[in-house]
Design an enzyme around this catalytic site. Structure first.
Site, PDB file in Angstrom:
ATOM      1  N   HIS A  64      56.613 -32.134  40.354  1.00  0.00           N
ATOM      2  CA  HIS A  64      57.828 -31.454  40.810  1.00  0.00           C
ATOM      3  C   HIS A  64      58.722 -31.215  39.593  1.00  0.00           C
ATOM      4  O   HIS A  64      58.864 -32.088  38.739  1.00  0.00           O
ATOM      5  CB  HIS A  64      58.539 -32.328  41.842  1.00  0.00           C
ATOM      6  CG  HIS A  64      59.910 -31.847  42.197  1.00  0.00           C
ATOM      7  ND1 HIS A  64      60.154 -30.554  42.614  1.00  0.00           N
ATOM      8  CD2 HIS A  64      61.117 -32.479  42.183  1.00  0.00           C
ATOM      9  CE1 HIS A  64      61.442 -30.416  42.840  1.00  0.00           C
ATOM     10  NE2 HIS A  64      62.050 -31.562  42.580  1.00  0.00           N
ATOM     11  N   CYS A  83      62.669 -32.415  48.193  1.00  0.00           N
ATOM     12  CA  CYS A  83      61.815 -31.908  47.106  1.00  0.00           C
ATOM     13  C   CYS A  83      60.351 -32.323  47.247  1.00  0.00           C
ATOM     14  O   CYS A  83      59.482 -31.767  46.580  1.00  0.00           O
ATOM     15  CB  CYS A  83      62.345 -32.363  45.750  1.00  0.00           C
ATOM     16  SG  CYS A  83      63.922 -31.610  45.356  1.00  0.00           S
ATOM     17  N   ASN A 103      64.896 -26.067  39.142  1.00  0.00           N
ATOM     18  CA  ASN A 103      64.387 -26.824  40.287  1.00  0.00           C
ATOM     19  C   ASN A 103      64.485 -25.956  41.544  1.00  0.00           C
ATOM     20  O   ASN A 103      65.577 -25.755  42.079  1.00  0.00           O
ATOM     21  CB  ASN A 103      65.214 -28.113  40.438  1.00  0.00           C
ATOM     22  CG  ASN A 103      64.717 -29.003  41.568  1.00  0.00           C
ATOM     23  OD1 ASN A 103      63.879 -28.585  42.375  1.00  0.00           O
ATOM     24  ND2 ASN A 103      65.234 -30.212  41.633  1.00  0.00           N
TER      25      ASN A 103
END
Ligand code: UT7
Length: 332
Positions: free
Chosen positions: A256, A116, A286
């Site tokens: 994020h 990520c 996500n």
């Protein structure tokens, strides 16, 4: 000698049309809209449906839009980095496939995997080539088709992830703008909490690995949550502190998008009120490498030249980091 800075000069994104809602997930696994909303902040996510469609397709759409916006020909691109954990194939690199799909023939391209945190790692990598004077037009793509590695019978992971892509163009500037500072970390011992068990060189695919459902995301939510909250909040606060900035100096925090509670903790720790934090987790979930460029794309019309922007991410590995940059252009 004049210092060359690396600045973002354009941003574009792409999300697939199909909207997977919490209500639809309620019919697939033992979950509720209420649980997903309160624990994660997610209401819906986008899914790339259809056979034979992969990450490169979304990445290529984002890059085509980027070049169009900047009035550039594909032949002008010097370098393309694709940050992804869901490459079209194990090899060649998805970056090569995107370049082929867009008609980028004069660039060298490769993939970068930092889970990520990939997009911010890619942004720094690309920026170093621009700063060195070697390349003048570098494209950094963050793209993931998470639906290709999510087990839709596992309620702990399937509610979280979505598909999408975003891309930025990096160019040189002699103005005091662009990348100012960054701080990155890696702790490989964290891999036990978030990984894919099979499909790599240690455990190649077999009937057994398929039967054991080992080709999907494996995540122990709580330890990952704990590390993410502490480290994403600390690394953003550290970059702000080290550069003698205060929360009020930051125009936008771009975190994020993994969990609304992690985003809120990071904003609190950095002294930045939520009305200056980019949040679109409710719409996209996500999307791994795409979360940060998708935020920049959505907020592009609100950022002004000279704005202090903090980008921050935490992901599998563990990997985490933060970047301080000065935005380089006004809304058109
Ligand atoms: O982007 C890369 C990095 N990843 C992250 O940053 C993710 C970090 N982790 C998280 O965001 C959270 O840990 C999750 C959203 C994954 C889970 O939230 P949580 O508040 O940590 O829940 P939990 O895992 O502690 O589970 C609490 C309860 C459990 O039930 P019991 O044992 O208390 O009876 C779970 O079985 O919630 C249950 N549960 C669910 N219930 C309804 C887990 N998933 C679900 C679900 N629907 N989808």
């Amino acid at each position: 000698m004049t210092k060359i800075n690396s600045v973002i000069t354009a941003v574009h994104g792409y999300v697939p049309d199909y909207v997977l809602t919490n209500q639809e997930l309620e019919a697939m696994v033992d979950t509720t809209d209420e649980w997903i909303t309160t624990r994660t902040g997610i209401k819906e996510r986008r899914i790339l449906k259809g056979e034979g469609r992969g990450t490169s397709e979304m990445g290529a759409e984002a890059v085509k839009g980027l070049l169009k916006k900047r009035g550039m020909e594909p032949s002008e691109v010097d370098m393309l980095i694709c940050c992804t954990v869901t490459p079209d194939m194990k090899f060649p690199a998805t970056a090569n496939i995107i370049s082929d799909q867009v008609g980028i023939l004069n660039a060298f391209s490769f993939d970068l995997n930092a889970a990520c945190s990939g997009f911010i790692y890619g942004l720094i990598t690309g920026s170093m080539y621009v700063r060195s004077g070697l390349y003048k037009k570098v494209v950094v793509v963050g793209a993931d088709k998470m639906s290709s590695i999510v087990d839709y019978s596992d309620r702990q992971t399937c509610v979280i992830f979505g598909d999408g892509a975003g891309a930025v163009l990096l160019e040189p500037s002699e103005e005091d703008l662009g990348l100012r500072d960054h701080e990155f970390h890696t702790d490989g011992s964290g891999r036990i909490h978030l990984h894919m068990k099979a499909g790599g060189s240690v455990k190649p695919p077999s009937y057994e690995t398929i039967d054991a459902r080992e080709h999907f995301v494996y995540q122990e939510g709580q330890p990952v949550f704990k590390f993410a909250v502490t480290n994403m909040a600390e690394v953003s606060a550290s970059v702000i502190r080290k550069n003698n900035l205060k929360g009020e100096d930051i125009a936008w925090l771009v975190p994020h998008q993994a969990n609304m509670r992690i985003i809120e903790a990071t904003a609190r720790r950095s002294g930045i009120p939520m009305d200056r934090v980019m949040v679109n987790i409710q719409k996209y979930g996500n999307t791994t490498n795409a979360t940060i460029p998708l935020c920049l794309w959505e907020w592009e019309h609100k950022m002004n030249k000279g704005d202090n922007i903090i980008l921050t991410a935490f992901g599998g590995g563990f990997t985490w980091g933060a970047i301080w940059l000065k935005w380089a252009y006004n809304p058109s």
